[in-house]
Scaffold this motif. Structure first.
Motif, short mmCIF file in Angstrom:
data_model
loop_
_atom_site.label_atom_id
_atom_site.label_comp_id
_atom_site.label_asym_id
_atom_site.label_seq_id
_atom_site.Cartn_x
_atom_site.Cartn_y
_atom_site.Cartn_z
N PRO B 83 0.81 -1.21 0.00
CA PRO B 83 0.00 0.00 0.00
C PRO B 83 0.85 1.27 0.00
O PRO B 83 1.88 1.34 0.68
CB PRO B 83 -0.76 -0.12 1.33
N TYR B 84 0.43 2.26 -0.78
CA TYR B 84 1.19 3.53 -0.80
C TYR B 84 0.23 4.70 -0.70
O TYR B 84 -0.96 4.56 -0.95
CB TYR B 84 2.07 3.63 -2.05
N VAL B 85 0.79 5.85 -0.35
CA VAL B 85 -0.04 7.03 -0.11
C VAL B 85 -0.02 7.95 -1.33
O VAL B 85 1.03 8.34 -1.81
CB VAL B 85 0.48 7.81 1.12
N LEU B 86 -1.21 8.28 -1.80
CA LEU B 86 -1.39 9.34 -2.81
C LEU B 86 -1.96 10.52 -2.04
O LEU B 86 -2.91 10.36 -1.28
CB LEU B 86 -2.36 8.89 -3.90
N ALA B 87 -1.35 11.69 -2.20
CA ALA B 87 -1.78 12.81 -1.37
C ALA B 87 -1.82 14.11 -2.14
O ALA B 87 -1.21 14.24 -3.21
CB ALA B 87 -0.82 12.97 -0.18
N LEU B 88 -2.54 15.06 -1.60
CA LEU B 88 -2.48 16.45 -2.07
C LEU B 88 -1.83 17.23 -0.94
O LEU B 88 -2.33 17.23 0.19
CB LEU B 88 -3.88 16.99 -2.35
N VAL B 89 -0.70 17.84 -1.24
CA VAL B 89 0.02 18.64 -0.25
C VAL B 89 -0.20 20.10 -0.57
O VAL B 89 -0.10 20.53 -1.72
CB VAL B 89 1.53 18.30 -0.28
N GLU B 90 -0.51 20.88 0.45
CA GLU B 90 -0.67 22.32 0.27
C GLU B 90 0.61 22.98 0.79
O GLU B 90 0.92 22.91 1.99
CB GLU B 90 -1.88 22.83 1.04
N LEU B 91 1.35 23.57 -0.14
CA LEU B 91 2.60 24.22 0.23
C LEU B 91 2.32 25.52 0.98
O LEU B 91 1.24 26.10 0.84
CB LEU B 91 3.42 24.55 -1.02
N GLU B 92 3.31 25.99 1.74
CA GLU B 92 3.15 27.26 2.46
C GLU B 92 2.85 28.41 1.50
O GLU B 92 2.19 29.38 1.87
CB GLU B 92 4.41 27.57 3.28
N GLU B 93 3.27 28.26 0.25
CA GLU B 93 3.02 29.31 -0.74
C GLU B 93 1.55 29.32 -1.20
O GLU B 93 1.15 30.17 -2.00
CB GLU B 93 3.95 29.12 -1.95
N GLY B 94 0.78 28.35 -0.76
CA GLY B 94 -0.65 28.34 -1.08
C GLY B 94 -1.03 27.46 -2.25
O GLY B 94 -2.19 27.35 -2.60
N VAL B 95 -0.04 26.82 -2.88
CA VAL B 95 -0.30 25.96 -4.03
C VAL B 95 -0.47 24.52 -3.57
O VAL B 95 0.24 24.09 -2.65
CB VAL B 95 0.89 26.01 -5.01
N ARG B 96 -1.35 23.79 -4.21
CA ARG B 96 -1.47 22.37 -3.89
C ARG B 96 -0.86 21.55 -5.01
O ARG B 96 -1.00 21.90 -6.18
CB ARG B 96 -2.94 21.97 -3.78
N LEU B 97 -0.19 20.46 -4.63
CA LEU B 97 0.26 19.55 -5.67
C LEU B 97 0.00 18.11 -5.26
O LEU B 97 -0.04 17.78 -4.07
CB LEU B 97 1.73 19.76 -6.05
N MET B 98 -0.17 17.27 -6.27
CA MET B 98 -0.39 15.85 -6.01
C MET B 98 0.97 15.20 -5.87
O MET B 98 1.92 15.58 -6.56
CB MET B 98 -1.18 15.19 -7.13
N THR B 99 1.06 14.21 -4.97
CA THR B 99 2.36 13.60 -4.71
C THR B 99 2.17 12.30 -3.95
O THR B 99 1.04 11.86 -3.73
CB THR B 99 3.23 14.58 -3.89
N ASN B 100 3.27 11.65 -3.60
CA ASN B 100 3.23 10.53 -2.66
C ASN B 100 3.85 11.00 -1.36
O ASN B 100 4.81 11.78 -1.37
CB ASN B 100 4.05 9.34 -3.17
N VAL B 101 3.31 10.54 -0.24
CA VAL B 101 3.98 10.75 1.04
C VAL B 101 4.70 9.45 1.36
O VAL B 101 4.08 8.38 1.42
CB VAL B 101 2.98 11.12 2.16
N ILE B 102 5.99 9.54 1.51
CA ILE B 102 6.83 8.35 1.74
C ILE B 102 7.60 8.53 3.04
O ILE B 102 7.46 9.54 3.73
CB ILE B 102 7.80 8.14 0.56
N GLY B 103 8.39 7.54 3.36
CA GLY B 103 9.25 7.66 4.54
C GLY B 103 8.56 7.40 5.85
O GLY B 103 9.09 7.72 6.91
N CYS B 104 7.33 6.87 5.79
CA CYS B 104 6.65 6.50 7.02
C CYS B 104 5.59 5.47 6.65
O CYS B 104 5.25 5.31 5.48
CB CYS B 104 5.99 7.70 7.68
N SER B 105 5.08 4.79 7.66
CA SER B 105 4.01 3.84 7.39
C SER B 105 2.77 4.61 6.93
O SER B 105 2.46 5.67 7.47
CB SER B 105 3.74 3.06 8.68
#
Lengths: 387, 136
Positions: B83-105
């Motif tokens: 299983p892997y994480v698909l995420a939308l991250v909102e940067l401090e600059e106010g933009v959102r981007l789609m990405t994976n969150v890795i490095g943790c369960s």
């Protein structure tokens, strides 16, 4: 000049749905169209406007033209429309406009596809994996359910709706399907069965995702004046509203509020009716969470309250607002393109009063809502037996 | 072993972004007329429609706006990741981007989790930004 009440649905056709390996996609189209035309009591050669939704696995560059050729008819208006569950409702508005303008007398809208027997489950799922922006989304491993899940998570986070409440959507849809001999999945299920079914993309469980099916549907529309002297009780189009908010999920301004807010407002404004006038609602529920989310965006319930009302039985046939009386996409069928049109045909049957055990007594006015893309495009239509 | 997952193929308007990624810089397109920050890059500003656009480097920090855990691979290339994480991250600059969150369960990921960008050099010629929990 408003389109309100100027045209009506006078014929409907629905093929067998589910696993229909003995009919090609084109044959599903033809059967649905013939049924609709016979239901309307007109001849095929009287159809002078044809709108189709192409096919995922039997596509044609000029699909409506091909269907017209197959039928042996020569309509003056032919339109092949793109994918998306909102398009069935949005082309209703276009058909009404063509009729009101005097360009067409009898418009047929038809959608069919055979995702199950034509392509198979695996091929269909693989084709859904190509979704997403090719540079900014696809590389991260996108899948249609996962993109919807991003909205489900945010909606649940902001509204406080629980997984148990959402699971009730699947249970109620299956209850309706148990009353509908045409539905693909009819065995009753419980909240426990739903929540124990395999997770596809958190928080979406397998039984909260629509199946893969074959299906075909068609409707015939004509002017209100002509409709009054035809075989079936006319179902008038009172209002239609659309909204197009984004295309790629990463561009959605708000994942917990959809364009159904705007499309619903526009449809109600054109129709000149209020929520309490709606006797039944049909909501495009490719995933269970969509139903409560859209019912709230459309204004039927306050934020976070739709799911609790569904869990309390308010959308069952003896409830205040029956929803998806054919079993919903979740249990009736989901052949992609035809699904939104099957919401319309069920709504028409409700308003004609022919549904027996799943008939809402005295139903006069229905709301049908379709969404396309990943809850990105929306189209709401309000239909009634009274103008 | 060859990288079999889909890779972004830059075009003229996206090349600066992907070149930035190769340098391990997360760039955000910024409008010189109204200050709007946007991704994906375009030839006009989505807010004021100005064509005066420039690139600014993001601080690389943001929060998880939404996420899901994908448990059924979209294609064979992703089978090993499930299983892997698909995420939308909102940067401090106010933009959102789609990405994976890795490095943790995956079950450690939550909405509003603070994250920071990392860069994955998936081929000699292509680097993709992903995110890890900011505490990591």
């Amino acid at each position: 000049m408003s389109l309100r009440g100027t045209a009506a649905i006078v014929g409907i056709g629905e093929t067998e749905v589910g696993n229909v390996p003995y009919l090609s996609c084109t044959q599903l189209y033809v059967k649905a169209i013939r049924q609709a035309v016979e239901d309307a009591g007109i001849g095929l050669s009287e159809v002078d406007g044809l709108i189709t939704g192409n096919s995922r696995f039997e596509p044609y560059l000029y699909h409506a033209e091909m269907i017209a050729e197959y039928l042996g008819i020569r309509p003056g208006f032919c339109l092949t429309v793109g994918t998306g569950g909102s398009t069935s409702n949005s082309v209703i508005q276009q058909a009404v406009a063509m009729i009101q303008a005097g360009v067409c007398k009898n418009v047929v809208i038809a959608k069919a596809d055979n995702l199950l027997s034509g392509a198979g489950r695996e091929a269909t799922i693989e084709s859904m994996a190509t979704i997403g922006h090719p540079q900014f989304e696809h590389p991260y491993g996108t899948l249609i359910p996962a993109l919807y899940a991003l909205l489900a998570q945010r909606y649940m986070h902001e509204s406080g709706v629980t997984p148990e409440q959402i699971a009730h959507v699947a249970v109620v849809n299956r209850y309706y399907a148990s009353l509908n001999p045409a539905a693909q999945y009819r065995e009753p299920i419980t909240v426990e069965t739903v929540l124990n079914s395999r997770l596809i993309a958190d928080p979406l469980h397998l039984l909260e995702c629509a199946p893969i099916s074959d299906a075909g549907a068609a409707i015939v529309m004509t002017s209100a004046g002509r409709a009054r002297s035809m075989r079936q009780k006319p179902v008038y189009v009172l209002g239609v509203g659309e909204s197009h908010v984004f295309e790629h999920v990463s561009q959605a301004p708000n994942l917990a509020r959809t364009g159904a807010v705007e499309s619903g407002r526009a449809a109600f404004a054109m129709a000149g009716v209020t929520h309490k006038d709606i006797d039944v609602a049909m909501i495009y529920d490719a995933f269970a969470f969509i139903m409560p989310m859209q019912l709230e965006d459309l204004g039927f319930f306050a934020r976070g309250e739709a799911a609790a009302n569904i869990a309390a039985g308010k959308t069952r046939i003896d409830g205040e607002l029956p929803v998806n009386t054919h079993g919903g996409l979740l249990s009736h069928s989901h052949a992609g393109r035809p699904s939104a049109l099957l919401l319309v045909t069920e709504a028409v049957k409700q308003l004609r009063g022919v549904l027996g055990p799943r008939q809402k007594a005295g139903a006069r006015t229905a709301l049908v809502h379709g969404e396309g893309g990943i809850l990105a495009s929306h189209c709401t239509a309000i239909l009634s037996t009274e103008v | 072993m060859a990288y079999e997952k889909p890779i972004p193929i830059p075009n003229a308007e996206t090349k600066p972004y992907w070149d930035g990624c190769k340098r391990h810089e997360l760039l955000v397109q910024t409008c010189e007329s109204c200050g709007n920050a946007q991704l994906y890059p375009r030839i006009l500003c989505t807010r004021c429609h100005s064509e005066s656009l420039t690139w600014k480097q993001s601080c690389g920090r943001g929060i998880v706006y939404s996420y899901t855990i994908i448990r059924r691979a979209p294609s064979k290339a992703f089978s090993a990741d499930v299983p892997y994480v698909l995420a939308l991250v909102e940067l401090e600059e106010g933009v959102r981007l789609m990405t994976n969150v890795i490095g943790c369960s995956p079950d450690k990921v939550k909405i509003d989790l603070p994250v920071r960008v990392v860069f994955e050099d998936v081929t000699d010629n292509c680097t993709i930004p992903k995110f890890v929990p900011a505490g990591a």
